[in-house]
Design a protein around this motif. Structure first.
Motif, PDB file in Angstrom:
ATOM      1  N   ILE A 337       0.824  -1.210   0.000  1.00  0.00           N
ATOM      2  CA  ILE A 337       0.000   0.000   0.000  1.00  0.00           C
ATOM      3  C   ILE A 337       0.863   1.266   0.000  1.00  0.00           C
ATOM      4  CG2 ILE A 337      -0.267  -0.005   2.529  1.00  0.00           C
ATOM      5  CD1 ILE A 337      -2.928   1.047  -0.073  1.00  0.00           C
ATOM      6  N   GLY A 338       1.950   1.271   0.756  1.00  0.00           N
ATOM      7  CA  GLY A 338       2.812   2.454   0.772  1.00  0.00           C
ATOM      8  C   GLY A 338       3.415   2.766  -0.585  1.00  0.00           C
ATOM      9  N   PRO A 339       4.094   1.800  -1.225  1.00  0.00           N
ATOM     10  CA  PRO A 339       4.625   2.057  -2.561  1.00  0.00           C
ATOM     11  C   PRO A 339       3.550   2.407  -3.588  1.00  0.00           C
ATOM     12  CG  PRO A 339       5.704   0.143  -1.605  1.00  0.00           C
ATOM     13  CD  PRO A 339       4.580   0.513  -0.677  1.00  0.00           C
ATOM     14  N   ALA A 340       2.350   1.825  -3.451  1.00  0.00           N
ATOM     15  CA  ALA A 340       1.284   2.125  -4.413  1.00  0.00           C
ATOM     16  C   ALA A 340       0.833   3.577  -4.285  1.00  0.00           C
ATOM     17  CB  ALA A 340       0.105   1.180  -4.201  1.00  0.00           C
ATOM     18  N   ILE A 341       0.700   4.063  -3.056  1.00  0.00           N
ATOM     19  CA  ILE A 341       0.339   5.468  -2.855  1.00  0.00           C
ATOM     20  C   ILE A 341       1.452   6.370  -3.377  1.00  0.00           C
ATOM     21  CG2 ILE A 341      -0.123   7.244  -1.112  1.00  0.00           C
ATOM     22  CD1 ILE A 341      -1.437   5.040   0.585  1.00  0.00           C
ATOM     23  N   ALA A 342       2.699   5.993  -3.102  1.00  0.00           N
ATOM     24  CA  ALA A 342       3.832   6.783  -3.597  1.00  0.00           C
ATOM     25  C   ALA A 342       3.846   6.833  -5.117  1.00  0.00           C
ATOM     26  CB  ALA A 342       5.150   6.190  -3.079  1.00  0.00           C
ATOM     27  N   GLU A 343       3.472   5.724  -5.761  1.00  0.00           N
ATOM     28  CA  GLU A 343       3.430   5.690  -7.222  1.00  0.00           C
ATOM     29  C   GLU A 343       2.426   6.704  -7.766  1.00  0.00           C
ATOM     30  OE1 GLU A 343       2.410   2.478 -10.804  1.00  0.00           O
ATOM     31  OE2 GLU A 343       2.709   1.769  -8.745  1.00  0.00           O
ATOM     32  N   LEU A 344       1.270   6.819  -7.101  1.00  0.00           N
ATOM     33  CA  LEU A 344       0.273   7.792  -7.544  1.00  0.00           C
ATOM     34  C   LEU A 344       0.735   9.219  -7.262  1.00  0.00           C
ATOM     35  CD1 LEU A 344      -2.413   8.524  -8.738  1.00  0.00           C
ATOM     36  CD2 LEU A 344      -3.512   7.997  -6.547  1.00  0.00           C
ATOM     37  N   PHE A 345       1.305   9.476  -6.088  1.00  0.00           N
ATOM     38  CA  PHE A 345       1.876  10.803  -5.806  1.00  0.00           C
ATOM     39  C   PHE A 345       2.856  11.201  -6.910  1.00  0.00           C
ATOM     40  CE2 PHE A 345       0.671  10.717  -1.185  1.00  0.00           C
ATOM     41  CZ  PHE A 345       0.200  12.018  -1.094  1.00  0.00           C
ATOM     42  N   THR A 346       3.720  10.260  -7.299  1.00  0.00           N
ATOM     43  CA  THR A 346       4.739  10.545  -8.313  1.00  0.00           C
ATOM     44  C   THR A 346       4.109  10.816  -9.671  1.00  0.00           C
ATOM     45  OG1 THR A 346       6.346   9.182  -7.136  1.00  0.00           O
ATOM     46  CG2 THR A 346       6.793   9.639  -9.449  1.00  0.00           C
ATOM     47  N   ALA A 347       3.115  10.018 -10.043  1.00  0.00           N
ATOM     48  CA  ALA A 347       2.460  10.204 -11.339  1.00  0.00           C
ATOM     49  C   ALA A 347       1.805  11.577 -11.429  1.00  0.00           C
ATOM     50  CB  ALA A 347       1.429   9.104 -11.565  1.00  0.00           C
ATOM     51  N   VAL A 348       1.129  11.995 -10.359  1.00  0.00           N
ATOM     52  CA  VAL A 348       0.480  13.315 -10.344  1.00  0.00           C
ATOM     53  C   VAL A 348       1.529  14.419 -10.376  1.00  0.00           C
ATOM     54  CG1 VAL A 348      -0.945  14.883  -8.960  1.00  0.00           C
ATOM     55  CG2 VAL A 348      -1.630  12.483  -9.233  1.00  0.00           C
ATOM     56  N   ALA A 349       2.598  14.247  -9.611  1.00  0.00           N
ATOM     57  CA  ALA A 349       3.651  15.262  -9.584  1.00  0.00           C
ATOM     58  C   ALA A 349       4.353  15.386 -10.929  1.00  0.00           C
ATOM     59  CB  ALA A 349       4.664  14.936  -8.492  1.00  0.00           C
TER      60      ALA A 349
END
Length: 433
Positions: A337-349
């Motif tokens: 769950i942590g890496p998945a949320i980070a992946e979305l943060f990165t995609a939006v950024a």
């Protein structure tokens, strides 16, 4: 109609088709395989794929159709030549690619030369992506091995006929298994590896609905959806939380239906994360919308893929935020769950296209913020945004349950508080209000 036949499937899907060029005459036998040349001569077709330009409901595209009757639609060296040429022609002609795949994998009679075609296909698909053109694949029956792990799985949007065999290793290679669903298109849909199941007869209509939505029509940020619930603002933090959690509050589906003139949803393997493409006033827009539940790692990864695809295709993005927070049980931890949320943060950024966000309900912690625009964030009067769920904040602060109301007010999570703090840029209004 023979569903194994490339020409029959092309006639079903497209109203016109003109080949880019056939594989040539003669046979291919790089390993000197006994009986291989003779078998090729017996077959009334030059190779396992037909590639050319076609029209699907009036939409021009590059079409790739596998013929399963030719060595099980397998990948050989000439197959690779044709596929690479098809992708490169699509780039030259500025066409989306539609692949209609039915293949057993790499061709044994050509050994490593057949396997190397996976690298060549990956390279050709990468050139298409760099040209900001989409690839849509339709998995027929079956799709296995090298065709699944290179051409089909790398597509931007993956459709599949129901109950098709879709797997990396065929039954003769993997042996028996109790989990037969995992090797089917239905199972792949549940896992988020297929976006939609489509009957073969409906493929043309589905492509006609999708392809226009993958072509940018405006570089402007999506306008803010109308608020569908209360018009007045909550007087207290506790009221804001009650409104956001009310069962009767309008949810993401209602907002999407009200906002878009038409849309095509894609499965995300998480019913709490709605992803797809839509049209509003003639403009194509990608969307990712939370549906009020705690999102799984699969949901966050699906949203990240959607954001990256929209950014590459130059499509503006609408996001709707509504989650009490990310899933935090043991299974979510095992699934990352942590890496998945980070992946979305990165995609939006990383996104260079405009993103408009509307918070329509609960804005719970990082699971909500990950889907939020950096520059264009609005909120409805029925929503709140908080560092964490108020009850969890109360527990972290070691406060008594009776102090929850005070904690909520101190968090300043009402829409008007968030506007004053600069967290959001505006409060959405009801149409006509």
């Amino acid at each position: 109609m023979d569903p194994r036949s490339a020409r029959d499937v092309l006639r079903l899907v497209a109203e016109s088709f003109s080949g880019f060029g056939e594989a040539g005459t003669g046979v291919s036998d790089p390993l000197g395989w006994p009986g291989y040349p003779e078998k090729q001569r017996e077959l009334d077709m030059p190779e396992s794929v037909l590639c050319g330009q076609g029209r699907v409901r009036g939409i021009d595209c590059a079409l790739i159709a596998f013929d399963f009757r030719y060595f099980g639609g397998s990948l050989g060296s000439r197959t690779g030549d044709l596929l690479v040429r098809a992708f490169d022609e699509a780039v030259r002609r500025r066409l989306p690619v539609v692949s209609l795949v039915a293949s057993g994998g790499s061709r044994m009679q050509e050994g490593m030369l057949a396997l190397l075609q996976m690298q060549r296909i990956a390279g050709a698909a990468a050139r298409l992506r760099a040209a900001e053109l989409p690839h849509v694949t339709v998995l027929r029956d079956p799709v296995a091995g090298g065709a699944w792990a290179s051409l089909a799985s790398s597509a931007d949007v993956v459709f599949a006929v129901p109950d098709a065999t879709v797997c990396f290793a065929g039954a003769r290679v993997r042996g028996g298994s109790d989990d037969t669903e995992a090797f089917t298109s239905n199972g792949k849909l549940a896992l988020g590896q297929v976006h939609r199941l489509v009957e073969l007869e409906e493929v043309g209509a589905t492509l006609a609905a999708l392809l226009p939505l993958l072509k940018p029509t405006s570089a402007e940020a999506p306008d803010v959806p109308d608020a569908l619930g209360h018009a007045d603002l909550p007087e207290s933090g506790a009221e804001a939380v009650r409104r956001a959690r009310a069962a009767e509050r309008p949810r993401a589906d209602a907002y999407l239906d009200d906002y878009f003139d038409n849309r095509l949803p894609l499965s995300s393997a998480d019913p709490g994360m709605l992803c797809g493409f839509g049209s509003r006033h003639g403009n194509a827009i990608a969307y990712a919308a939370q549906a009020g539940t705690a999102n799984s790692p699969a949901g966050f990864r699906a949203a990240a893929r959607l954001v990256r695809l929209a950014d590459r295709l130059r499509l503006p993005i609408l996001t709707l935020v509504d989650t009490p927070g990310a899933a935090h049980d043991a299974q979510a931890e095992r699934d990352g769950i942590g890496p998945a949320i980070a992946e979305l943060f990165t995609a939006v950024a990383d996104a260079s296209v405009p993103i408009t966000t509307l918070v329509i309900g609960e804005g719970g912690s990082g699971g909500a913020l990950a889907l939020t625009s950096h520059t264009r964030v609005w909120i409805t009067p029925d929503a709140y945004f908080s560092v964490i769920a108020p009850e969890s904040a109360n527990a972290i602060l070691k406060r008594e349950p009776a102090e929850l109301g005070a904690t909520i007010d101190q968090l300043r999570l009402r829409p008007q508080d968030l506007l004053e703090l600069g967290v959001v840029h505006g409060i959405a209004q009801r149409s006509g209000a």
